[in-house]
Design an enzyme around this catalytic site. Structure first.
Site, PDB file in Angstrom:
ATOM      1  N   CYS A  44      83.349  57.504 -25.230  1.00 38.68           N
ATOM      2  CA  CYS A  44      84.952  57.010 -25.318  1.00 38.68           C
ATOM      3  C   CYS A  44      85.472  57.922 -26.495  1.00 38.68           C
ATOM      4  O   CYS A  44      86.253  58.484 -27.104  1.00 38.68           O
ATOM      5  CB  CYS A  44      84.806  55.705 -25.896  1.00 38.68           C
ATOM      6  SG  CYS A  44      84.773  54.393 -25.118  1.00 38.68           S
TER       7      CYS A  44
HETATM    8  N1  CO8 Z   1      85.252  34.760 -18.085  1.00 37.54           N
HETATM    9  C1  CO8 Z   1      84.514  33.440 -18.302  1.00 37.54           C
HETATM   10  N2  CO8 Z   1      83.910  33.493 -19.612  1.00 37.54           N
HETATM   11  C2  CO8 Z   1      83.349  34.076 -20.090  1.00 37.54           C
HETATM   12  C3  CO8 Z   1      83.642  35.432 -19.466  1.00 37.54           C
HETATM   13  C4  CO8 Z   1      84.090  35.678 -18.481  1.00 37.54           C
HETATM   14  N3  CO8 Z   1      84.358  37.412 -17.806  1.00 37.54           N
HETATM   15  N4  CO8 Z   1      82.769  36.240 -20.292  1.00 37.54           N
HETATM   16  C5  CO8 Z   1      82.418  35.904 -21.184  1.00 37.54           C
HETATM   17  N5  CO8 Z   1      82.492  34.523 -21.114  1.00 37.54           N
HETATM   18  C6  CO8 Z   1      82.806  33.771 -22.242  1.00 37.54           C
HETATM   19  C7  CO8 Z   1      80.715  33.575 -22.548  1.00 37.54           C
HETATM   20  O1  CO8 Z   1      80.241  33.550 -21.844  1.00 37.54           O
HETATM   21  C8  CO8 Z   1      81.080  32.475 -23.734  1.00 37.54           C
HETATM   22  O2  CO8 Z   1      80.756  31.449 -23.701  1.00 37.54           O
HETATM   23  P1  CO8 Z   1      80.132  30.412 -24.960  1.00 37.54           P
HETATM   24  O3  CO8 Z   1      80.687  30.788 -25.914  1.00 37.54           O
HETATM   25  O4  CO8 Z   1      80.073  29.508 -24.412  1.00 37.54           O
HETATM   26  O5  CO8 Z   1      78.658  31.361 -25.024  1.00 37.54           O
HETATM   27  C9  CO8 Z   1      82.400  33.087 -24.428  1.00 37.54           C
HETATM   28  O6  CO8 Z   1      82.753  33.664 -23.133  1.00 37.54           O
HETATM   29  C10 CO8 Z   1      83.076  34.530 -25.549  1.00 37.54           C
HETATM   30  O7  CO8 Z   1      82.391  35.538 -25.594  1.00 37.54           O
HETATM   31  P2  CO8 Z   1      81.649  36.598 -25.928  1.00 37.54           P
HETATM   32  O8  CO8 Z   1      81.438  36.404 -27.451  1.00 37.54           O
HETATM   33  O9  CO8 Z   1      80.888  37.374 -24.842  1.00 37.54           O
HETATM   34  O10 CO8 Z   1      83.113  37.170 -26.013  1.00 37.54           O
HETATM   35  P3  CO8 Z   1      84.425  37.857 -26.711  1.00 37.54           P
HETATM   36  O11 CO8 Z   1      85.399  37.378 -27.807  1.00 37.54           O
HETATM   37  O12 CO8 Z   1      83.132  38.823 -27.717  1.00 37.54           O
HETATM   38  O13 CO8 Z   1      85.008  39.312 -26.054  1.00 37.54           O
HETATM   39  C11 CO8 Z   1      84.817  41.189 -24.749  1.00 37.54           C
HETATM   40  C12 CO8 Z   1      84.397  40.773 -25.267  1.00 37.54           C
HETATM   41  C13 CO8 Z   1      85.854  41.161 -24.483  1.00 37.54           C
HETATM   42  C14 CO8 Z   1      83.818  42.572 -24.457  1.00 37.54           C
HETATM   43  C15 CO8 Z   1      84.420  41.656 -26.989  1.00 37.54           C
HETATM   44  O14 CO8 Z   1      83.696  42.078 -27.524  1.00 37.54           O
HETATM   45  C16 CO8 Z   1      85.076  42.893 -26.704  1.00 37.54           C
HETATM   46  O15 CO8 Z   1      85.886  43.804 -25.827  1.00 37.54           O
HETATM   47  N6  CO8 Z   1      83.772  43.784 -27.835  1.00 37.54           N
HETATM   48  C17 CO8 Z   1      84.424  45.473 -28.296  1.00 37.54           C
HETATM   49  C18 CO8 Z   1      83.621  46.053 -26.769  1.00 37.54           C
HETATM   50  C19 CO8 Z   1      84.090  47.582 -27.233  1.00 37.54           C
HETATM   51  O16 CO8 Z   1      84.958  48.371 -27.696  1.00 37.54           O
HETATM   52  N7  CO8 Z   1      83.260  48.141 -26.540  1.00 37.54           N
HETATM   53  C20 CO8 Z   1      83.770  50.178 -26.693  1.00 37.54           C
HETATM   54  C21 CO8 Z   1      82.815  50.104 -24.722  1.00 37.54           C
HETATM   55  S1  CO8 Z   1      83.487  51.831 -24.671  1.00 37.54           S
HETATM   56  C22 CO8 Z   1      82.566  53.187 -24.541  1.00 37.54           C
HETATM   57  O17 CO8 Z   1      82.122  53.122 -25.868  1.00 37.54           O
HETATM   58  C23 CO8 Z   1      82.531  54.152 -23.504  1.00 37.54           C
HETATM   59  C24 CO8 Z   1      81.300  53.658 -23.094  1.00 37.54           C
HETATM   60  C25 CO8 Z   1      81.306  54.686 -21.573  1.00 37.54           C
HETATM   61  C26 CO8 Z   1      81.848  54.171 -20.937  1.00 37.54           C
HETATM   62  C27 CO8 Z   1      81.632  53.195 -19.751  1.00 37.54           C
HETATM   63  C28 CO8 Z   1      82.186  53.195 -18.578  1.00 37.54           C
HETATM   64  C29 CO8 Z   1      82.066  52.833 -17.724  1.00 37.54           C
END
Ligand code: CO8
Length: 374
Positions: free
Chosen positions: A156
């Site tokens: 990224c």
């Molecule tokens: N629908 C419904 N519920 C869901 C879903 C879904 N799709 N997904 C998860 N849940 C549920 C989970 O099961 C969990 O349930 P419970 O509380 O009962 O266990 C609840 O929702 C909460 O789940 P999370 O804790 O996973 O949810 P978050 O609030 O943490 O949100 C995010 C998830 C949006 C992924 C968040 O953590 C986030 O954005 N984090 C930052 C990520 C980030 O910045 N990453 C950078 C990556 S980009 C990068 O570096 C580039 C890489 C190269 C590119 C690759 C291209 C392919």
């Protein structure tokens, strides 16, 4: 020392959009089919039933409403769930070069530059279409640019790290002008079957023209400084690579696509990114709360950006004017996110205004570029 500016940016937007509603409908069909197909194994406890995704969760957890993609039927087909691209012959322009050329031409037109004004092309993105020859050299050839090109990958942070290389090349006299291009075909290495992240990414291509300040048109952005940092982490990882075959690895294994510990990334990267920018600004005698007109931040998650901006702005309110968001329209476009934010939201600023372009992501990697409008 030669002064350097960003004189223009270019943007290529793919032809198709996928809304959260379309994506969730396809994902939930896949889940229903999987659970039905494996009903016996699930009942015996040998397999775990898959859970459905939801539009409400996606919007609330990420701020994403849709994404652009280069091909959508394959992604939305519950039996496939990745794009359909046709292999091109060696005589045809590759897809990555094709979208790069479009973004570069947009930047060149905006800056009023011809191929003969440019000396180098840096193709910097989270993944390359092939091992070699370098994508940048194919793009250079297609644009008719003489000089040199090379590829870089810092996930990224590829765009900001590329900008630093371009700035150094111009500052030291290696090149008069350099194009940095970020073709992000994330759809081809994204895990569309993983509920935790299937909604995160979109495709796009951005380009940045970096040149001598004295050659740049008024209204360009002088680069006051660049700062890069990396700290190793396995929390965002993709193990796809040329060693897979010799390791007899399963090419379809989950770890051969984008994979992350989203919560950990959120917690660890936010303070690092805020501290990085504040320290960088301080080194130039600038205060993060009072001296910066706008932050063009990496676009991975809305709350992440709000938290980082809050740390930087102190008592000032975090508004879309201070830290614009393009995530709702584009989703996370890997290295291109902060550049799209800059591209879309810099024209209204005044001469002398200072801004920060900052990316953060896998590595971990953080890159900041501090600019002032001329
Ligand atoms: N629908 C419904 N519920 C869901 C879903 C879904 N799709 N997904 C998860 N849940 C549920 C989970 O099961 C969990 O349930 P419970 O509380 O009962 O266990 C609840 O929702 C909460 O789940 P999370 O804790 O996973 O949810 P978050 O609030 O943490 O949100 C995010 C998830 C949006 C992924 C968040 O953590 C986030 O954005 N984090 C930052 C990520 C980030 O910045 N990453 C950078 C990556 S980009 C990068 O570096 C580039 C890489 C190269 C590119 C690759 C291209 C392919």
């Amino acid at each position: 020392m030669i002064k350097v500016a960003i004189s223009a940016t270019g943007l290529y937007i793919p032809p198709f959009t996928i809304t959260n509603e379309e994506l969730v409908e396809s994902f939930n069909t896949y889940v229903a089919r999987y659970n039905q197909h494996n009903a016996d194994a699930i009942a015996k406890g040998e397999l775990t039933a898959l859970a459905e995704s939801s539009v409400g969760f996606i919007e609330q957890a990420s701020g994403i409403k849709q994404r652009y993609v280069l091909e959508k039927t394959g992604i939305l087909d519950p039996e496939r769930m990745h794009p359909i691209f046709h292999e091109r012959s060696n005589e045809e322009l590759s897809l990555m070069a094709e979208i790069s050329v479009k973004a570069c031409q947009d930047a060149m037109n905006k800056a009023g530059k011809k191929p003969e004004d440019i000396d180098a092309v840096i193709c910097s993105a989270a993944n390359m279409q092939r091992a070699y020859p370098a994508m940048s050299i194919e793009i250079q050839e297609a644009l008719g640019i003489k000089g040199f090109g090379y590829d870089m990958n810092v996930a990224c942070s590829s765009a900001t790290f590329g900008i630093e290389q371009a700035v150094n090349a111009v500052r030291t006299g290696c090149a008069r002008a350099v194009l940095v291009v970020n073709p992000e075909i994330t759809s081809a290495h994204h895990a569309w079957r993983d509920r935790d992240c299937h909604f995160i990414f979109g495709d796009v291509c951005t380009a940045i023209l970096v040149e001598r300040l004295e050659d740049a048109k008024p209204g360009s952005w002088e680069v006051l400084g660049t700062k890069l940092a990396t700290v190793f982490s396995n929390n965002i990882r993709n193990n796809f690579g040329f060693m897979n075959r010799s390791e007899d690895a399963d090419p379809d294994a989950r770890d051969k696509l984008f994979k992350q510990e989203g919560r950990k990334v959120f917690k660890e990267v936010c303070p690092m990114a805020a501290e990085h920018m504040a320290t960088h600004l301080e080194s130039l005698g600038l205060n993060s709360a009072n001296d910066v007109r706008r932050y063009w931040l990496h676009q991975a998650n809305l709350s992440m950006n709000q938290l980082i901006a809050k740390k930087l702005l102190g008592a000032h309110e975090v508004t879309s004017d201070k830290a614009p968001v393009i995530l709702d329209e584009f989703a996370n476009t890997a290295s291109a996110g902060s550049i799209i934010a800059f591209h879309r939201h810099n024209a209204d600023l005044q001469q002398g205004d200072v801004g920060v372009i900052c990316s953060f992501g896998a590595g971990y990697s953080i890159g900041s570029v501090i600019v002032r409008k001329t």
